[in-house]
Design a protein around this motif. Structure first.
Motif, short mmCIF file in Angstrom:
data_model
loop_
_atom_site.label_atom_id
_atom_site.label_comp_id
_atom_site.label_asym_id
_atom_site.label_seq_id
_atom_site.Cartn_x
_atom_site.Cartn_y
_atom_site.Cartn_z
N ASN A 44 28.23 -49.19 46.48
CA ASN A 44 27.33 -50.57 46.24
C ASN A 44 27.87 -51.59 47.20
OD1 ASN A 44 26.66 -48.82 43.87
ND2 ASN A 44 28.28 -49.44 42.88
N HIS A 45 27.38 -51.70 48.46
CA HIS A 45 27.79 -52.75 49.11
C HIS A 45 27.46 -54.12 48.88
CE1 HIS A 45 29.61 -53.98 53.16
NE2 HIS A 45 30.08 -52.48 53.00
N CYS A 46 27.68 -54.43 47.40
CA CYS A 46 27.26 -55.71 47.11
C CYS A 46 28.43 -56.72 46.67
CB CYS A 46 26.48 -55.36 45.56
SG CYS A 46 27.60 -54.68 44.44
N ARG A 53 41.52 -44.68 41.34
CA ARG A 53 41.61 -45.62 42.65
C ARG A 53 40.45 -44.90 43.50
NH1 ARG A 53 48.16 -45.50 44.03
NH2 ARG A 53 48.57 -46.90 42.18
N LEU A 54 40.09 -43.51 43.61
CA LEU A 54 39.11 -43.15 44.33
C LEU A 54 37.85 -43.89 43.98
CD1 LEU A 54 39.93 -39.21 44.73
CD2 LEU A 54 39.56 -41.02 46.48
N LYS A 55 37.44 -43.67 42.57
CA LYS A 55 36.20 -44.30 42.01
C LYS A 55 36.00 -45.87 42.27
CE LYS A 55 33.57 -41.64 39.93
NZ LYS A 55 32.48 -41.08 40.55
N VAL A 56 37.21 -46.67 42.38
CA VAL A 56 37.17 -48.01 42.81
C VAL A 56 36.76 -48.08 44.08
CG1 VAL A 56 38.36 -49.97 43.11
CG2 VAL A 56 38.82 -48.98 40.96
N LEU A 57 37.41 -47.45 44.96
CA LEU A 57 37.02 -47.19 46.51
C LEU A 57 35.57 -46.74 46.58
CD1 LEU A 57 38.55 -48.09 49.04
CD2 LEU A 57 39.38 -45.74 49.05
N GLU A 58 35.14 -45.75 45.87
CA GLU A 58 33.66 -45.36 46.02
C GLU A 58 32.89 -46.39 45.62
OE1 GLU A 58 31.50 -41.16 44.72
OE2 GLU A 58 32.26 -42.61 43.28
N CYS A 59 33.41 -47.20 44.43
CA CYS A 59 32.42 -48.13 43.93
C CYS A 59 32.04 -49.11 44.86
CB CYS A 59 32.86 -48.83 42.73
SG CYS A 59 32.04 -49.99 42.05
N LEU A 60 33.07 -49.72 45.75
CA LEU A 60 33.07 -50.48 46.63
C LEU A 60 32.02 -50.21 47.97
CD1 LEU A 60 36.56 -52.09 46.65
CD2 LEU A 60 34.68 -53.41 46.49
N THR A 61 32.39 -48.93 48.23
CA THR A 61 31.86 -48.24 49.33
C THR A 61 30.14 -47.81 49.01
OG1 THR A 61 33.61 -47.27 49.75
CG2 THR A 61 31.83 -46.35 51.11
N VAL A 97 35.65 -58.19 39.78
CA VAL A 97 36.27 -57.16 39.14
C VAL A 97 35.29 -56.59 37.71
CG1 VAL A 97 38.34 -57.24 37.34
CG2 VAL A 97 38.51 -58.10 39.75
N ASP A 98 34.81 -57.56 37.41
CA ASP A 98 34.16 -57.25 35.95
C ASP A 98 32.99 -56.27 36.37
OD1 ASP A 98 34.17 -58.04 33.10
OD2 ASP A 98 31.90 -58.42 33.39
N GLN A 99 32.27 -56.62 37.40
CA GLN A 99 31.14 -55.63 37.95
C GLN A 99 31.63 -54.26 38.13
OE1 GLN A 99 29.58 -58.08 40.91
NE2 GLN A 99 28.07 -58.86 39.70
N ILE A 100 32.89 -54.03 39.01
CA ILE A 100 33.45 -52.68 39.15
C ILE A 100 33.88 -52.15 37.62
CG2 ILE A 100 35.52 -51.80 40.00
CD1 ILE A 100 35.30 -53.96 42.15
N PHE A 101 34.41 -53.01 36.85
CA PHE A 101 34.71 -52.28 35.62
C PHE A 101 33.74 -51.83 35.00
CE2 PHE A 101 35.62 -53.05 31.31
CZ PHE A 101 36.46 -52.30 30.85
N THR A 102 32.72 -52.51 34.83
CA THR A 102 31.27 -52.13 33.96
C THR A 102 30.92 -50.92 34.44
OG1 THR A 102 31.05 -54.48 33.68
CG2 THR A 102 28.96 -52.78 33.10
N MET A 120 30.31 -45.80 57.82
CA MET A 120 31.17 -46.19 56.66
C MET A 120 31.52 -44.97 56.01
SD MET A 120 32.79 -48.24 54.58
CE MET A 120 32.27 -49.56 55.63
N LYS A 121 32.39 -44.54 55.52
CA LYS A 121 32.85 -43.18 54.79
C LYS A 121 32.43 -43.61 53.29
CE LYS A 121 36.05 -44.04 58.32
NZ LYS A 121 35.89 -45.24 59.07
N SER A 122 31.65 -42.26 52.79
CA SER A 122 31.26 -42.46 51.46
C SER A 122 31.58 -41.48 50.44
CB SER A 122 29.85 -42.71 51.53
OG SER A 122 29.45 -41.28 52.37
N SER A 123 31.79 -40.13 51.01
CA SER A 123 32.27 -39.00 50.37
C SER A 123 33.76 -39.12 49.65
CB SER A 123 32.14 -37.63 51.01
OG SER A 123 33.07 -37.63 51.89
#
Lengths: 143, 143
Positions: B33-35, B23-31, B39-44, B1-4
């Motif tokens: 925290n594989h949880c 966009r990068l940060k949303v993607l990083e958040c998904l990568t 939307v609310d959790q990503i936003f927070t 899985m890519k992470s940097s």
DNA sequence: GTTCCTGCAAAAGCTTTGCAGAAGA
DNA sequence: TCTTCTGCAAAGCTTTTGCAGGAAC
């Protein structure tokens, strides 16, 4: 599958749910049209027979039926809650072209894997999406 | 899985998606925290780093990523849309006690049945619900 | 008479849309 | 300069809640 109003009444009594015309009709709607309807579809279908019906009652009734274990919720698509009266384990296929939901049988035991051996599994859902045969042939005809 | 961040940038470029910090940060958040966050959790989570971030941007970004096939939508529970960056076929187990979502591997080929032989299947989802081992032992301790 | 059910209206919550300003090429 | 992205505000939808009237027993 029970279908007459009398049989549905019996089912409700067994589960200690009080009888009302609205409740029976919601239940009948789910039984007759085995189409996994949305709240709106149930409301529209019954509104012809019961002009005074409100969506609140449909929501209330469905919650009661789900809590009693007579109906299951299908959340195959976001923002589109559907209801299914068949509690047997089976898969649901949604056609992305016409929106129809199809049932298909699955051997749910095949899914049970070692990873979940320490989990208590209470509910199993299998949702597929794609194009149904009818829409596929339509697409091919229009080529 | 890519992470940097660099690798995520590459992934976006491959799919012709313009780069932006959000966009990068949303993607990083998904990568990271594989949880399977909402939307609310990503936003927070991102709001701490990007105080000006709006939910609209999170929604927009997620739609772009889903359309591009980098992220999949999980609708395991009504009114709770979650997002998963792992596109490999796997099942999701939701603990009804703590709300955690667990991944488990499945042999999706086992599900393919004759009934669907004429259907074009594009998406396969397996959702289980129940109680996870951690919550089970808590319940037993409190007995 | 008491209890429960119904249905209107309002509220709540999530998601989308419109649009103006900002950022980047 | 031109295009694209961001984010505020408002709108749109579905679902829930509060409550008064009504039905059933």
């Amino acid at each position: 599958m029970k279908s007459s109003l009398e049989e549905l009444e019996k089912e409700l009594k067994i589960r200690n749910i009080n009888i009302s015309y609205q409740r029976l009709k919601v239940l009948e709607c789910l039984t007759l049209n085995h189409c996994h309807p949305t709240v709106d579809q149930i409301f529209t279908a019954l509104h012809k027979d019961i002009p005074t019906l409100s969506k609140t009652t449909v929501y209330n009734t469905l919650r009661i039926l789900v809590d009693a274990g007579m109906v299951r919720v299908i959340t195959i698509e976001e923002h589109e809650t559907r209801y299914d009266i068949d509690m047997e384990n089976h898969g649901h296929f949604k056609c992305e072209s016409c929106g129809m939901i199809y049932d298909f049988s699955i051997d749910i035991d095949l899914l049970t894997c070692d990873e979940l051996s320490n989990f208590e599994v209470n509910d199993q859902n299998v949702y597929f999406k794609g194009i149904c045969p009818g829409c596929l042939s339509n697409i091919n005809q229009n080529k």
